[in-house]
Motif scaffolding. Sequence first.
Motif, mmCIF file in Angstrom:
data_model
loop_
_atom_site.group_PDB
_atom_site.id
_atom_site.type_symbol
_atom_site.label_atom_id
_atom_site.label_comp_id
_atom_site.label_asym_id
_atom_site.label_seq_id
_atom_site.Cartn_x
_atom_site.Cartn_y
_atom_site.Cartn_z
ATOM 1 N N LEU A 177 12.993 23.445 31.078
ATOM 2 C CA LEU A 177 12.394 22.596 30.045
ATOM 3 C C LEU A 177 12.377 23.223 28.649
ATOM 4 N N PRO A 178 11.956 24.488 28.490
ATOM 5 C CA PRO A 178 11.933 25.045 27.123
ATOM 6 C C PRO A 178 13.301 25.080 26.433
ATOM 7 N N PRO A 179 14.362 25.609 27.088
ATOM 8 C CA PRO A 179 15.668 25.618 26.389
ATOM 9 C C PRO A 179 16.238 24.219 26.162
ATOM 10 N N LEU A 180 16.006 23.301 27.097
ATOM 11 C CA LEU A 180 16.491 21.942 26.899
ATOM 12 C C LEU A 180 15.687 21.230 25.810
ATOM 13 N N ALA A 181 14.401 21.519 25.739
ATOM 14 C CA ALA A 181 13.588 20.955 24.656
ATOM 15 C C ALA A 181 14.067 21.496 23.306
ATOM 16 N N GLN A 182 14.455 22.771 23.278
ATOM 17 C CA GLN A 182 14.994 23.350 22.048
ATOM 18 C C GLN A 182 16.290 22.654 21.655
ATOM 19 N N GLY A 183 17.137 22.371 22.642
ATOM 20 C CA GLY A 183 18.371 21.651 22.356
ATOM 21 C C GLY A 183 18.105 20.231 21.898
ATOM 22 N N ASN A 202 24.333 23.817 19.552
ATOM 23 C CA ASN A 202 23.538 23.953 20.772
ATOM 24 C C ASN A 202 22.556 22.781 20.911
ATOM 25 N N ASP A 203 23.110 21.596 21.095
ATOM 26 C CA ASP A 203 22.266 20.422 21.269
ATOM 27 C C ASP A 203 21.835 20.313 22.730
ATOM 28 N N LEU A 204 21.200 19.199 23.066
ATOM 29 C CA LEU A 204 20.665 19.007 24.409
ATOM 30 C C LEU A 204 21.749 19.069 25.477
ATOM 31 N N LEU A 205 22.854 18.359 25.262
ATOM 32 C CA LEU A 205 23.911 18.319 26.271
ATOM 33 C C LEU A 205 24.573 19.683 26.439
ATOM 34 N N PRO A 216 20.437 20.555 35.777
ATOM 35 C CA PRO A 216 20.235 20.505 34.320
ATOM 36 C C PRO A 216 20.725 19.201 33.691
ATOM 37 N N PHE A 217 21.817 18.650 34.214
ATOM 38 C CA PHE A 217 22.292 17.367 33.700
ATOM 39 C C PHE A 217 21.277 16.256 33.986
ATOM 40 N N VAL A 218 20.653 16.294 35.150
ATOM 41 C CA VAL A 218 19.649 15.293 35.498
ATOM 42 C C VAL A 218 18.450 15.404 34.559
ATOM 43 N N VAL A 219 18.023 16.635 34.288
ATOM 44 C CA VAL A 219 16.895 16.841 33.375
ATOM 45 C C VAL A 219 17.269 16.393 31.965
ATOM 46 N N ALA A 220 18.502 16.707 31.538
ATOM 47 C CA ALA A 220 18.953 16.257 30.213
ATOM 48 C C ALA A 220 18.978 14.738 30.139
ATOM 49 N N PHE A 224 15.623 13.505 29.393
ATOM 50 C CA PHE A 224 15.298 13.646 27.969
ATOM 51 C C PHE A 224 15.872 12.479 27.170
ATOM 52 N N TYR A 225 17.143 12.167 27.413
ATOM 53 C CA TYR A 225 17.780 11.051 26.696
ATOM 54 C C TYR A 225 17.074 9.731 27.006
ATOM 55 N N LEU A 226 16.726 9.525 28.260
ATOM 56 C CA LEU A 226 16.057 8.286 28.645
ATOM 57 C C LEU A 226 14.696 8.156 27.970
ATOM 58 N N LEU A 227 13.979 9.262 27.853
ATOM 59 C CA LEU A 227 12.683 9.223 27.177
ATOM 60 C C LEU A 227 12.846 8.868 25.700
ATOM 61 N N MET A 228 13.868 9.429 25.066
ATOM 62 C CA MET A 228 14.103 9.132 23.647
ATOM 63 C C MET A 228 14.471 7.672 23.455
ATOM 64 N N THR A 229 15.356 7.160 24.298
ATOM 65 C CA THR A 229 15.757 5.759 24.156
ATOM 66 C C THR A 229 14.619 4.814 24.526
ATOM 67 N N LEU A 230 13.779 5.224 25.479
ATOM 68 C CA LEU A 230 12.621 4.407 25.843
ATOM 69 C C LEU A 230 11.663 4.285 24.662
ATOM 70 N N LEU A 231 11.438 5.390 23.967
ATOM 71 C CA LEU A 231 10.554 5.364 22.803
ATOM 72 C C LEU A 231 11.123 4.462 21.710
#
Length: 216
Positions: free
Chosen positions: A8-14, A168-171, A186-190, A193-200
């Motif tokens: 979560l931390p490195p993917l959140a950074q991305g 160094n983006d999310l993907l 990691p792809f599932v977690v990413a 992240f994308y789904l949460l952004m699009t949901l918002l």
Amino acid sequence: MDYIISLLPPLAQGSLVTLKLFAITLVLALPLGLALALARLSRWRALHHAVSGFIWLMRGTPLMLQLLFVYYALPFVPYVGIRLPDFPAAVVAFVLNYSAYFAEIFRAGIQSIDRGQYEGAKALGMSYPQTMRRIVLPQMLRRSLPPLANETITLVKDTSLIYVLALNDLLRAARGFVQRDFTITPFVVAAAFYLLMTLLLTWIFQRLEKRYAEQD
């Protein structure tokens, strides 16, 4: 579960890089798209054709190709020779590309306004700029919300293309873990992240559409 938490931390950074590109593109491309729409509707034929050609070029070529051109080819263009760092190059490519799409959305919205409203505003003594600002543009924005929502959600997903510039983006962050750990988690977690952004974004645009509908 511990492995997912460690991601979560490195993917959140991305995702911060992703959101930064998204926000800058949106802030710059929306007003530029409106300016291009108005220019395309101009009675000056030279301006109309120039803007139409630009929009055709941006919409007719892949965004990834435009990214590569701005980053790798722009320094070798005669009389230009500008070498941009990776993130500014991504911003330039995204803003130019999405301003063309937004321009077509705004143009269609403006042209959907009944001509009688222009004539009514003229009868009231309004100038053309006043008519656009007070009557046409508010209605255009209301009618343009659904296609704007679609393009904005697409923009979130298109930010993943900047991996070709080694940003160094999310993907890219997720892909690094996949290559290191030989797991697709990691792809599932990413994807989450994308789904949460699009949901918002979907929720925000639904609220906007509901607000405008209540004003009718």
